[in-house]
Design a protein around this motif. Structure first.
Motif: not given
Length: 287
Positions: A85, A87, A146-148
């Motif tokens: 991720s 993030y 999803n950010g991954v």
């Protein structure tokens, strides 16, 4: 952290940096001092000469990404294994001096990246997408969910063009090269229609000898061929119908052309904007 910081994109050939005060970029620099061009200087000497003066009496944060984290840079920073991720990048920084950090790269079982992970994080904030294409010396195609980052591929398109033009029969004895949109388009179509490069590369020489392309347009035809072949191969591998391009306008324009010919829609974001947003997002996450 406050809005005072320095963002550094330190690659193989160039050092680029941006100074931020109160969240606004107030100065920037670009020097041909990439980690492969240090000559007799050390990385720290280059840093002290160009970046340290911006810090003055306050050791404001410096976040660096790119080949500066390789074994040829400041110090080797381990790759982070995918799926990963983006993030979580802020929690994985490697501190190499007081308030000076390097962003780690990413890896899969067969691939690696350094620097692009920071651009990807910024691009996700500015232009969310499921697949990013990052044209360049080593073009990246990256799937993001999803950010991954789950998977990515590398095409040595830019480097192959340089090698063929400068160290092969294709580029031997050519006059000064000039821009030729028709040659680019012809090469793009050829690469898109026939991505098996082993049997097509010699056409760059043969078509010139036969008068089908001007001698001063071989570079553009070859560039088109390589980009077309890249898009043909990797768009099938990734099975996508929409991408977001991250890079310079001039290079992205060639990718836009061939993607449209392949029936793939493309959005676009400037590489520098994505990188700077990536650094900003990393620092914001550490507050």
């Amino acid at each position: 952290m406050n809005g005072n910081y320095i963002a550094v994109d330190w690659g193989s050939t160039h050092l680029r940096a941006w100074l931020y005060r109160d969240g606004q970029c107030v100065d920037s620099l670009q020097q041909p001092c990439g980690v492969s061009r240090l000559a007799e200087q050390t990385v720290r000497q280059v840093f002290d000469r160009y970046v340290e003066p911006w810090r003055k009496e306050h050791a404001i944060p410096v976040v660096m990404a790119g080949m500066i984290g390789s074994d040829a840079g400041w110090q080797p920073v381990p790759y982070l294994a995918c799926p990963f991720s983006l993030y979580q990048l802020s929690a994985q920084l490697c501190e190499v001096a007081e308030n000076v950090w390097i962003v780690p790269g990413l890896k899969t079982a067969q691939n690696v990246m350094r620097g692009e992970e920071t651009q990807l994080l910024g691009a996700m904030h500015l232009a969310p997408a499921g697949c990013y294409v990052m044209p360049g010396t080593h073009s990246k195609w990256v799937q993001v969910d999803n950010g991954v980052v789950r998977e990515f591929a590398t095409a040595m398109t830019g480097e192959l063009h340089y090698l063929l033009m400068n160290h092969s029969l294709i580029g031997k004895g050519l006059p000064e090269q000039r821009a030729n949109d028709d040659a680019v388009q012809a090469g793009l179509q050829r690469g898109l229609d026939s991505p098996s490069l082993v049997s097509r590369l010699f056409e760059a020489r043969a078509l010139r000898l036969l008068g089908e392309i001007p001698a001063e347009s071989v570079s553009d035809w070859l560039s088109g061929l390589l980009i077309g072949a890249e898009v043909a191969a990797l768009s099938r591998e990734f099975a996508i119908n929409n991408v977001t391009l991250v890079g310079s306008e001039s290079l992205c324009s060639r990718y836009r052309q061939v993607l449209a010919q392949a029936g793939i829609t493309a959005d676009e974001i400037a590489g520098d904007a994505a990188f700077q947003q990536g650094i900003r997002s990393i620092l914001d996450a550490r507050r």
